[in-house]
Design an enzyme around this catalytic site. Structure first.
Site, PDB file in Angstrom:
ATOM      1  N   HIS A   1       0.813  -1.226   0.000  1.00  0.00           N
ATOM      2  CA  HIS A   1       0.000   0.000   0.000  1.00  0.00           C
ATOM      3  C   HIS A   1       0.845   1.274   0.000  1.00  0.00           C
ATOM      4  CE1 HIS A   1       0.499  -0.096   4.413  1.00  0.00           C
ATOM      5  NE2 HIS A   1       0.174   1.175   4.402  1.00  0.00           N
TER       6      HIS A   1
ATOM      7  N   LYS B   1       0.585   5.510  -2.078  1.00  0.00           N
ATOM      8  CA  LYS B   1       0.584   6.818  -1.401  1.00  0.00           C
ATOM      9  C   LYS B   1       1.027   7.911  -2.362  1.00  0.00           C
ATOM     10  CE  LYS B   1       1.550   4.914   3.179  1.00  0.00           C
ATOM     11  NZ  LYS B   1       0.741   5.387   4.269  1.00  0.00           N
TER      12      LYS B   1
ATOM     13  N   HIS C   1       7.608  -2.512   2.465  1.00  0.00           N
ATOM     14  CA  HIS C   1       7.485  -1.051   2.347  1.00  0.00           C
ATOM     15  C   HIS C   1       8.853  -0.345   2.254  1.00  0.00           C
ATOM     16  CE1 HIS C   1       3.453  -2.076   3.263  1.00  0.00           C
ATOM     17  NE2 HIS C   1       3.534  -2.027   4.575  1.00  0.00           N
TER      18      HIS C   1
END
Ligand code: BG6
Length: 484
Positions: A173, A177, A235
């Site tokens: 995810h 962003k 991430h």
């Protein structure tokens, strides 16, 4: 509504879970309300409980939606017209025939697996048995995808039996962003930084994702996962790729992903010796965060008292290519740290000879890209203090994207869902990237396991174990917050 918006049926497995109610439905609601998705698109929410569609919408509203600031009840009710609730057992083959009857198989069918990864294999197999893996279908896999390279390969091999790589959307995810996509724009939309973006001018790079929250109610999941698997393998490494990749020749999905892959493949492999010297593993003990006393990790819900799971990891990475050889990349992430923030700090090299008197706090030549909660770019340099001396002091140019752009910003999941519907794979992780990331972190996991390595304790509300500061101090560097 623009008339070229793709029509779709989107199936959300794990429909009563946190991710669907807290993240995916709000993101879809916003896309629907702003008419960036086709208004005839349908959402099939899958759960095991017996519920009517109305009961599900009330359940989702009470559980997560009503707490959100920017959701209008009337618009939510309109959005709910497109929601269908389907009770089924993901392990039960027969239930998929019923699901198939509800879907329009002539249009894009998206299967979003927001479930325990243990269900990925049975869901894919049962979709195939019910002939729902057609040329129009797409499958979305949420992390964690595997626990190490072998288990990730096992899932990927299995999914590949039924879906081609072009149909698989692996979610990270962070790639959704706005601030992370802006990193690419800053680097590749301007010439300003490119000439300096290399070993000749940069002395080190720091990438931090700090969280002030603890593990909350996710103790059971987290204790078998830890910060390295939960945040760094995905991430942080994706951020590293975007910071370090070569300029791609287009925004095409595979062009970008090829460049990211090259970064992952150029990372210097860890040995047991370098794991011990260059990786810091930490776990929080009780402390104070945001003026509130909080418990230590071992006292959190569902955590064994003697847990050795890390809630913090900091490491020094090296990229072995012509652009970056010799430049340390310091990555760190942790829970219950001093504050919630993500930032990238590019430290440019010192001037070759000093003619001004300088003191230790006169840091300069530093570019700070803040990703969240603030989205800013700050360029620190030295300027002469007014007066009759030659004293310099650090000043900075500060660009705030929230002030600069007042248009609505989408949350990461909204952008990713839009791209899944549009069939754009650029912001999703390709299988080889994921494997390269696992391959690189695996020696760390293996060393910790082999040595039964105990994490260093840090106080909740601090910036992590003191050894993390020593890791940089050894190279004559400091974490950014230690200087300001
Ligand atoms: C998730 C992790 O992937 O990312 C969580 O599983 C973490 O542990 C979260 O809290 C952080 O995401 P964000 O967007 O809040 O920074």
């Amino acid at each position: 509504m623009p008339d070229d918006l793709q029509i779709f049926d989107l199936v959300l497995f794990g429909g009563t879970g946190d991710l669907v109610t807290r993240k995916l439905l709000p993101a879809l609601y916003h896309a629907y309300s702003h008419q960036t998705i086709n208004q005839n698109g349908r959402f099939f929410v899958i759960g095991r409980r017996e519920m009517s569609k109305e009961e599900y919408c009330t359940f989702a509203y009470d559980k997560a939606i009503k707490a959100k600031e920017n959701i209008d009840l009337e618009k939510w009710n309109k959005f709910c017209n497109q929601i269908h609730y389907y009770k089924m057992d993901a392990n039960n083959e027969a239930d998929y025939n019923g699901l198939g009857k509800l879907l329009n198989q002539e249009i894009t069918n998206i299967f979003y697996l927001s479930t325990d990864p243990g269900l990925f294999k049975p869901i894919c197999q049962n979709l195939a048995k019910a002939k729902l893996n057609t040329a129009h279908s797409r499958i979305v896999l949420e992390k964690p995808l595997g626990h190490n390279l072998a288990t990730s390969n096992d899932i990927n091999d299995f999914v590949a039996k039924f879906f081609t790589e072009q149909q698989i959307y692996r979610i990270d995810h962070y790639l959704g962003k706005e601030s992370v996509q802006n990193l690419m724009a800053i680097r590749f939309g301007n010439t300003l930084f490119e000439a300096l973006w290399r070993r000749q001018w940069i002395s080190s790079i720091q990438i931090t994702i700090a969280e002030s929250l603890g593990v909350g109610s996710r103790g059971e999941f987290y204790d078998t996962t830890g910060a390295l698997r939960d945040m760094l393998q995905n991430h942080l490494l994706q951020l590293l790729c975007i910071v370090a990749m070569e300029p791609p020749f287009s925004l095409d999905a595979d062009t970008i992903r090829n460049e990211k892959l090259k970064v992952l493949q150029s990372l210097k492999p860890f040995t047991e010796e370098t794991v011990l010297s260059n990786v810091i593993r930490g776990q929080y003990k009780a402390g104070t965060v945001n003026n509130e006393e909080v418990a230590g990790y071992a006292d959190e819900e569902n955590i064994p008292e003697d847990s050795k799971t890390e809630t913090y990891v900091a490491l020094k990475a090296e990229i072995q290519n012509w652009r970056w050889a010799g430049v340390p990349f310091y990555l760190r992430t942790g829970k219950r740290l001093n504050k919630q923030m993500a930032e990238i700090v590019i430290q440019f090299k010192d001037i070759p000879c000093k003619i001004f008197p300088l003191n230790a706090n006169n840091f300069a030549n530093r570019l700070i890209i803040k990703l969240q909660p603030d989205e800013t770019v700050q360029l620190y340099f030295l300027a002469k203090q007014p007066g009759d001396t030659n004293d310099l002091r650090p000043v900075y140019l500060d660009l705030d994207f929230h002030k600069m752009f007042t248009t609505r910003r989408t949350d990461g999941y909204e952008r990713l869902l839009l791209d899944i519907i549009r069939g754009k794979l650029t912001l999703f992780v390709r299988r080889d990237e994921q494997e390269a990331a696992w391959k690189w972190v695996e020696p760390i996991l293996d060393t910790w396991k082999r040595l039964n390595f105990t994490p260093k304790v840090y106080t909740a509300g601090s910036w992590g174990p003191s050894l993390a500061s020593a890791l940089l101090a050894r190279d004559g560097e400091s974490w950014h917050e230690e200087l300001i």
